[in-house]
Write an enzyme that holds these catalytic residues in place. Structure first.
Site, PDB file in Angstrom:
ATOM      1  N   CYS A  40       0.822  -1.223   0.000  1.00  7.46           N
ATOM      2  CA  CYS A  40       0.000   0.000   0.000  1.00  7.46           C
ATOM      3  C   CYS A  40       0.848   1.262   0.000  1.00  7.46           C
ATOM      4  O   CYS A  40       0.424   2.294  -0.482  1.00  7.46           O
ATOM      5  CB  CYS A  40      -0.963  -0.002   1.187  1.00  7.46           C
ATOM      6  SG  CYS A  40      -0.207   0.352   2.785  1.00  7.46           S
TER       7      CYS A  40
ATOM      8  N   GLN B 219      -4.995 -13.034 -13.986  1.00  7.91           N
ATOM      9  CA  GLN B 219      -5.597 -14.355 -13.798  1.00  7.91           C
ATOM     10  C   GLN B 219      -5.987 -14.959 -15.138  1.00  7.91           C
ATOM     11  O   GLN B 219      -6.496 -16.059 -15.191  1.00  7.91           O
ATOM     12  CB  GLN B 219      -6.885 -14.227 -12.982  1.00  7.91           C
ATOM     13  CG  GLN B 219      -6.723 -13.681 -11.586  1.00  7.91           C
ATOM     14  CD  GLN B 219      -8.065 -13.441 -10.930  1.00  7.91           C
ATOM     15  OE1 GLN B 219      -8.354 -12.330 -10.539  1.00  7.91           O
ATOM     16  NE2 GLN B 219      -8.899 -14.459 -10.800  1.00  7.91           N
TER      17      GLN B 219
ATOM     18  N   PHE C 190      -8.846 -12.733  -6.825  1.00  6.17           N
ATOM     19  CA  PHE C 190     -10.255 -12.621  -6.433  1.00  6.17           C
ATOM     20  C   PHE C 190     -11.154 -12.129  -7.560  1.00  6.17           C
ATOM     21  O   PHE C 190     -12.197 -11.534  -7.311  1.00  6.17           O
ATOM     22  CB  PHE C 190     -10.416 -11.736  -5.181  1.00  6.17           C
ATOM     23  CG  PHE C 190      -9.399 -12.015  -4.109  1.00  6.17           C
ATOM     24  CD1 PHE C 190      -9.352 -13.262  -3.503  1.00  6.17           C
ATOM     25  CD2 PHE C 190      -8.460 -11.060  -3.737  1.00  6.17           C
ATOM     26  CE1 PHE C 190      -8.399 -13.550  -2.533  1.00  6.17           C
ATOM     27  CE2 PHE C 190      -7.504 -11.332  -2.771  1.00  6.17           C
ATOM     28  CZ  PHE C 190      -7.473 -12.584  -2.169  1.00  6.17           C
TER      29      PHE C 190
ATOM     30  N   GLU D   3      -8.858 -10.411 -13.867  1.00  8.03           N
ATOM     31  CA  GLU D   3      -9.210 -11.198 -15.041  1.00  8.03           C
ATOM     32  C   GLU D   3      -9.298 -10.285 -16.259  1.00  8.03           C
ATOM     33  O   GLU D   3      -8.437 -10.263 -17.097  1.00  8.03           O
ATOM     34  CB  GLU D   3     -10.581 -11.847 -14.809  1.00  8.03           C
ATOM     35  CG  GLU D   3     -10.525 -13.238 -14.232  1.00  8.03           C
ATOM     36  CD  GLU D   3     -11.898 -13.845 -14.184  1.00  8.03           C
ATOM     37  OE1 GLU D   3     -12.648 -13.556 -13.231  1.00  8.03           O
ATOM     38  OE2 GLU D   3     -12.243 -14.589 -15.115  1.00  8.03           O
TER      39      GLU D   3
ATOM     40  N   GLU E  51     -15.225 -20.250  -4.359  1.00  3.19           N
ATOM     41  CA  GLU E  51     -16.248 -19.227  -4.178  1.00  3.19           C
ATOM     42  C   GLU E  51     -17.356 -19.564  -3.177  1.00  3.19           C
ATOM     43  O   GLU E  51     -17.801 -18.689  -2.434  1.00  3.19           O
ATOM     44  CB  GLU E  51     -16.892 -18.920  -5.540  1.00  3.19           C
ATOM     45  CG  GLU E  51     -15.914 -18.314  -6.506  1.00  3.19           C
ATOM     46  CD  GLU E  51     -16.495 -18.212  -7.893  1.00  3.19           C
ATOM     47  OE1 GLU E  51     -16.765 -17.115  -8.347  1.00  3.19           O
ATOM     48  OE2 GLU E  51     -16.697 -19.282  -8.503  1.00  3.19           O
TER      49      GLU E  51
HETATM   50  S1  FES Z   1       3.247  -1.201   2.390  1.00  5.25           S
HETATM   51 FE1  FES Z   1       1.376  -1.239   3.498  1.00  5.25          FE
HETATM   52  S2  FES Z   1       2.069  -0.620   5.459  1.00  5.25           S
HETATM   53 FE2  FES Z   1       3.817  -0.358   4.252  1.00  5.25          FE
END
Ligand code: FES
Ligand SMILES: Cc1cc2nc3c(=O)[nH]c(=O)nc-3n(C[C@H](O)[C@H](O)[C@H](O)COP(=O)(O)OP(=O)(O)OC[C@H]3O[C@@H](n4cnc5c(N)ncnc54)[C@H](O)[C@@H]3O)c2cc1C
Ligand code: FES
Length: 1301
Positions: A45, A751, A782, A786, A1245
């Site tokens: 992230c 995928q 998930f 696709e 699923e």
């Molecule tokens: S990459 Fe998500 S907390 Fe650092």
């Protein structure tokens, strides 16, 4: 005199690092991955919200003369901070070369990983915990893991793995109810007792702390690099003189907030003055009046010291309630990784109205000690100090040195309350700290109500206290205070406060009142307390292989993922871990910022002049077609003249580095003329904005004719929302042109490799045989990777082909959120006719779905909804219509159990309505209508081998449903503000594509002369264990041990024309293909086995080779014979059904909307499992993903079409704290599935749907609250059931002073 250093010295995994000109803006994560090539630390992230980048920091604590350790998020730590630190990454914990650590082994053996992208972070959190506490409690284990998000496993097996290291871990294991279902079955407790090297992880000695670092913690530092400087003074006077001398200087403490400003280029040059080692700012002292805490203390430090202080105050003491409240606020502030890095000073100075700690500080009347060149001053932390969101009243020349918190007066009660979207690691939706002083008579001397997250700054209310003062804390004063509270919130927020927040604020006050009343012994009512927490536990019951099964035959055995050792050590390679090519370029798309607009002009001139820029791409540079799509070629790679959603790709910049590409992309200027846009389904319906989707007729009678004959007819509507896939590995591509006959190699996170190849061929205008799409593995999919993949590789492919150089593109989390589409929101209108006894007679449903701006697979999703809408119930007359809404939002796409989950939710909501209307138990009504063996469903398929009733009965019995239902009713009768609900739901899920040709798999099996075997097949490994299962299939088919068999990757050059890895079907189709290829090889080897009966595998292989017999075979898998005629609406759309049942019990807090899933019992029929523990992982992980969809995963769009979330900080997936406190999964035994590979069934699923049991249980809890208010009629309830939606569905009357005397 202390000397000044200008080189950065720290250690990583025992290796000394010396940097002469460190860049003050580089994070530890960048440094590890790019400079040191330690790619085990993952970047999921880059926002501090997921824990996948967790590493351990160790340092010498001079005061305490000992080594300290803590886990931090490497994406939030600036590398210059690390002078004097030793960093341990997952590579330093264990490796396949040197041996796995106990943690890694345990995680692997407990099946505590699937895609493995979160795994290094999990390992590091546990490793750090064990360095700090030899035998942590399970509570501290779960608390430590709150900062680590896993999207695959559902956490239970991770907890199981780590419990081995906790207090009483093994005792708990002894309590397993072995023999639960007969002797063939076993209750598996994965990996127990096999951790010889556990102690290694506990030994502090294992962290050989480099001696030379002991002296470096207190040195003065001056690092200069380009436009940046990093200075580390050690006294406050030095700080002031540096601030005076250095232009454009910023204080940096933990940097967790500042790093965001650096990443977003809010600050682009200057001097960072690190105050973490300034003596005056690291104090902690207390006297009889209160506590003084240095601004440089980390929040963990603050909590530790406060705990010690609380002890010395004798358990909080009569004047220490404020300390307890601070500790409570710190407990729920972010997560351990962030508390370990962030400081008190940084926390106060960011003036965030959502702050957990500041609300207590303001309530307590705490004072900031501030210094500048003109001297010290003290200033109260109140709304004059916090002037607005992000701003305080301090002058830029002032520094916050410490915070003084007075103890509360005697006879004062202080409490902290917080409600967040998720329990654990979440900002508050509302928080408050209340303080009440009582006089000798027990009436209010003073009442302070301080709120965060409601105004622009944290602040005390001024009017409520005057209402209370002099009155007793009884219900009539409560009513007066609540009246005033609502008024004041409304007035002070200029009318912006939501009804939910008003109710929540009053809910907090009611809780506070109860606490005071209980204390005064007026009343002992516990029904307003928070929900109780207990450690989570799990059990899994499944059939063991028969004792006679040959040792080499791995089918049916619980074998960990073949890549588990590589994943737990961080050695496993994901896309962005691929080493950079020397001449590699980076492409950064430029996205539309408008929902619908005409493009007037694109000015690229400034961007092109920016450093490192190589090329500019737009529609005119696409060599082939600028269009792609599966069912309709309606999606442009680059916008042409018009944009249709925020996040659509308009053009792209190619540069020599990611930094250059991103910087230049920001400089492209696009002028738009806004056009009317449609963002919601309601707007689409009103504007008649639909894709051309004709409901495929399913001939099941005419409900309109039946309704007049029914005893009851009910109409209603329910909604389900978006769901973000949140695969942890970022999406992207590395495209490598071969510069030879037009060949190109695409490594991408897909995928659906064949769809990538097809789209690339179309976009690049070259035949498919020149394009190889390759995947080693995916960090989750998930369904999200696709048919959206051209977004992930398209621009890179065009650039690579144009420039003849390798090109990389990795989407950051925010971009992924804004561009890639989600699970479709459904708006479903239903009409149901039924008898007095609850028997369903006719149902008619209209589904409306938000497809976004292109068709993608929305039509198939609607088809699947129509096929699965009957859920597990027989409805004699049924009609279902689909409407695919076209909006100006990114195109929504497939997601696990697509269409089916949403449709079954609607049917279960109908069952709730039926039961409520006829006044019978829901479970009775469900069972009454449930399919049986031989039932015919709405598309005229006869149900054979129907295990539904068996799963249902087992689930009811094993969960002790009847007994617990009574206990729940009793609980509800005794509690006004907390309610429980318990519910059972059945599951029927059709597996197989309705289009025959998609039900095919491909495989290639090669045997080498040393006897080793490689398999290639059409499926992509993304954590579901597909490769492991395929190896197991081959082990039985070829009669060789799994150690002989290897799968390297998935590639379009080894298996062409493959079906995407989706729809719970990959083991069926690819397993059948592997089996087919193995059978061919077996046939070829048979003569040699007969000729050399005493020979071994290698003898037969070599004999065949000498005879010029091919040792390579392709296979095709063609399970099932289903096909649906979409024109006529007849046929058989599925191969078989997976059946199951789940019983879930929940508790809700009606005052706040908080909930806890107490217990889930799942019984599921998945045929003869190929690998029971991997399947349990799919069941638990699927359930928890479904639980997120049903409860906390909420995504909203602005009216301008912008996604109002950009990552894990503002979009909450279930965390460790949220999973069922007890979860038992039983795989039904003795129910082989004919016609599939070794009688197994698809499992990916179906379990997601079982999370709808959480919805039904919550609905029952809400119903109990409604019943208290005299509301007994049926009601519709949408999902997600967020805290806000639960609270607003509970008709709790807020006390009012209207009638108070
Ligand atoms: S990459 Fe998500 S907390 Fe650092
Ligand atoms: C992913 C994430 C989740 C979070 N969740 C929560 C949550 O649930 N609840 C919550 O309350 N908070 C939460 N936070 C906020 C977190 O508490 C702050 O990021 C943190 O407290 C900032 O402290 P720091 O030491 O890292 O500050 P820094 O980043 O070092 O500094 C922040 C700012 O303050 C200035 N500054 C720092 N110290 C001083 C000083 N002594 N004098 C003058 N100026 C100074 C700096 O110049 C800078 O501008 C979260 C943060 C992140 C990243
Ligand atoms: S295994 Fe945790 S995110 Fe995939």
């Amino acid at each position: 005199m202390e000397k000044t250093r200008d080189t950065l010295v720290f250690y990583v995994n025992q290796q000394k690092i010396v940097e002469n000109r460190p860049d003050p803006t580089t994070t530890l994560l960048q440094y590890l991955r790019r400079h040191l090539k330690l790619t085990g630390t993952k970047n999921a992230c880059n926002q501090g919200g997921c824990g996948s980048c967790t590493v351990m920091l160790s340092w010498w604590d001079k005061a305490e003369q000992q080594i300290k350790h803590s886990n931090v998020n490497a994406c939030l730590v600036l590398v210059c901070h690390l002078h004097g630190y030793a960093v341990t990454t997952v590579e330093g914990v264990g490796s396949t070369r040197k041996g796995l650590s106990g943690i890694q082994t345990s995680l692997m053996e407990s099946f505590g990983l699937q895609c493995g992208f979160c795994t290094p972070g999990m390992v590091m959190t546990m490793h750090s915990l064990l360095q700090q506490t030899a035998e942590p409690s399970q509570e501290s284990l779960e608390m430590a893991l709150e900062g680590n998000i896993c999207r695959c496993t559902g956490y239970r097996p991770i907890v199981d793995a780590f419990q081995n290291f906790c207090k009483k871990g093994c005792e708990k294991r002894g309590q397993c109810d072995k023999g639960d279902i007969e002797d063939l079955c076993q209750l598996t407790i994965n990996g127990s007792g096999k951790h010889e090297n556990i102690d290694d992880d506990k030994l502090e000695g294992k962290i050989r702390f480099p001696k030379e670092l002991k002296d470096q913690g207190t040195e003065k530092l001056v690092f200069r690099s380009g436009d940046w400087s990093w200075l580390r003074p050690v006294t406050i006077q030095e700080v002031l003189s540096l601030m005076d001398k250095e232009p454009n200087s910023h204080i940096v403490m933990g940097g967790t907030n500042l790093v965001g400003k650096l990443k977003s280029n809010t600050i682009t040059k200057g001097t960072l003055i690190s105050c973490k080692n300034v003596q005056e700012m690291t104090i902690f002292k207390h006297n009889e009046d209160g506590i003084e805490m240095g601004a440089a203390l980390t929040l963990t430090n603050v909590a530790e010291r406060l705990k010690a202080c609380n002890l010395s105050l004798n358990g909080g003491g009569i004047r220490g309630h404020v300390v307890t409240a601070m500790l409570e606020s710190l407990r729920w502030l972010a997560c351990q990784q962030i508390r370990n890095q962030a400081t008190l000073g940084g926390h106060v100075m960011i003036s965030d109205p959502r702050s957990d700690l500041c609300v207590v500080l303001v309530a307590a009347g705490a004072r900031a000690v501030v210094i500048s060149k003109s001297g010290h001053r003290e200033v109260e932390l109140n709304n004059q100090f916090f002037t607005s969101n992000g701003k305080t009243s301090l002058a830029p020349t002032e520094v916050l040195v410490s915070v003084k918190v007075p103890f509360n007066p005697v006879n004062t009660h202080v409490a902290y309350y917080k409600q967040a979207s998720r329990k654990g690691f979440s900002y508050a939706l509302l928080n408050g700290c209340f303080s009440a002083s009582l006089d000798g008579r027990g009436s209010f001397r003073n009442l302070d109500l301080c709120f965060g997250t409601v105004f622009e700054t944290t602040r005390k209310l001024t009017k409520c206290p005057s209402i209370a003062n002099g009155n007793y804390p009884d219900d009539s004063t409560l009513g007066l205070v609540c009246d005033e509270l609502k008024r004041e919130l409304q007035a002070e927020s200029n009318g912006t406060v939501s009804s939910y927040k008003q109710n929540l604020a009053c809910g907090f006050v009611i809780k506070f009142w109860r606490e005071i009343q209980n204390k005064l012994n007026h009343n002992k009512r516990a029904d307003a307390n928070g929900l109780t927490w207990k450690p989570c536990e799990g059990q899994q019951v499944f059939q063991a292989p028969s004792p006679g099964q040959p040792a080499h035959d791995a089918v049916g055995r619980s074998i960990p993922l073949v890549s588990a050792p590589a994943l737990v050590t961080g050695q496993a390679m994901f896309l962005d871990d691929m080493p950079r090519f020397e001449n590699e370029l980076y492409v950064q798309p430029v996205f539309s910022t408008r929902a619908h607009a005409r493009i007037l002009s694109i000015d690229k001139s400034v961007a092109m002049a920016s450093p490192g820029v190589v090329d500019f791409l737009d529609a005119s540079t696409v060599p082939g077609e600028n269009k792609w799509g599966l069912f309709a070629q309606d999606e442009p790679l680059f916008a042409e003249n018009e944009v249709f959603c925020v996040g659509q790709v308009v053009c792209a910049i190619v540069a020599t580095s990611e930094h250059y590409a991103k910087t230049a992309a920001d400089l492209v200027k696009i002028m738009y003329l806004d056009l009317p846009n449609i963002t919601t389904m309601e707007e689409a319906i009103a504007a008649d904005s639909y894709f051309d989707y004709t409901s495929h007729p399913i001939d099941c009678g005419d409900p309109d004719k039946q309704f007049p004959l029914c005893d009851f007819v009910k109409e209603g509507q329910v909604r389900s929302g978006f769901q973000e896939h949140f695969y942890l590995e970022p999406s992207g591509a590395v495209v490598v042109p071969k510069n030879e006959l037009g060949e190109i190699e695409i490594f991408t996170t897909s995928q659906a490799p064949t769809f990538c190849q097809t789209s690339a061929s179309q976009i690049l205008g070259i035949p498919r045989n020149r394009i190889v799409v390759r995947q080693k593995r995916l960090g989750g999919g998930f369904g999200g990777r696709e048919y959206r993949t051209p977004l992930m590789f398209g621009a890179a492919a065009v650039a690579a082909q144009r420039l003849g150089k390798p090109v990389r593109m990795i989407m950051d989390r925010k971009t992924d959120f804004q561009t890639t589409g989600k699970r479709h929101p459904f708006l479903s209108k239903y009409k149901a006719g039924f008898r007095y006894d609850g028997t369903l007679e006719a149902v008619s449903i209209h589904f409306y779905i938000n497809a976004g701006y292109t068709l993608d697979v929305s039509a198939a999703i609607m088809d699947n909804a129509c096929f699965n809408v009957d859920a597990a119930y027989k409805t004699p007359v049924f009609s279902v219509y689909g409407h695919v809404c076209k909006t100006n939002t990114p195109s929504n796409t497939s997601m696990r159990a697509f269409g089916a989950a949403e449709a079954v939710f609607v049917m279960e909501a109908i069952m709730c309505t039926v039961a409520d209307t006829v006044g019978l138990d829901q479970e009775y009504v469900r069972q009454l209508n449930m399919y049986k063996e031989g039932s015919i469903n709405h598309y005229k398929r006869k149900l054979e081998n129907c295990m539904l009733q068996r799963c249902w009965r087992d689930c009811i019995t094993q969960s002790k449903f009847e007994e617990r239902s009574k206990a729940v009713s009793l609980y509800n009768s005794q509690n006004k503000f907390k309610k429980k609900g318990i519910a059972v739901m059945p599951l029927k899920f059709g597996v197989g594509y309705p289009v025959r040709h998609l039900n095919q798999g491909a495989a290639l099996v090669n045997i080498y002369l040393d006897g080793s075997i490689t398999i290639a097949h059409g499926g992509v490994e993304m954590g579901q264990g597909l490769h492991t299962k395929m190896i197991q299939v081959a082990s039985r088919a070829l009669e060789v041990p799994i150690e002989n068999i290897h799968i390297s990757e998935t590639g379009t050059n080894t298996c062409p024309n493959t079906t995407s890895t989706a729809a719970s079907l990959s083991s069926d189709i690819n397993g059948a293909a592997v089996l087919d290829a193995c059978n061919k090889i077996n046939n070829r080897l048979r003569p040699y086995k007969q000729k050399i009966p005493t020979g071994q595998w290698t003898d037969w292989v070599n004999a065949a080779y000498m005879d010029r017999v091919s040792l390579s075979a392709t296979g095709i898998g063609r399970p099932g014979n289903q096909h649906w005629d979409f024109e006529k609406g007849v046929g058989n759309p599925v191969h078989y059904y997976t059946f199951g049942a789940a019983c879930t019990e929940v508790e809700i807090d009606c005052l706040t909307g908080e909930h806890q899933v107490l217990d889930t019992e799942i019984v599921i029929d998945i045929g003869n499992s190929l690998n029971p523990s991997l399947d349990v992982g799919q069941i638990e992980g699927g359930f928890v993903q479904g639980y997120g969809w049903v409860t906390m995963e909420e995504l909203k769009f602005s009216s301008k079409g912008e996604t109002l979330a950009c990552g894990p900080v503002d979009y909450k997936l279930p965390g460790i704290r949220n999973i069922p406190r007890r979860m038992k999964v039983s795989i039904l035994k003795d129910c082989p599935n004919k016609g599939t590979v070794y009688s197994s069934k698809g499992v990916g699923e179906p379990p997601l749907l079982l999370a709808i049991s959480v919805y039904i249980a919550m609905r029952k809890a809400i119903q109990a609250c409604r019943a208290d208010a005299g509301l007994t009629d049926a009601f519709d309830l949408d999902i997600p059931l967020t805290a806000e939606n639960i609270r607003m569905a509970c008709p709790i009357e807020i006390p009012t002073g209207k009638f108070a005397s």
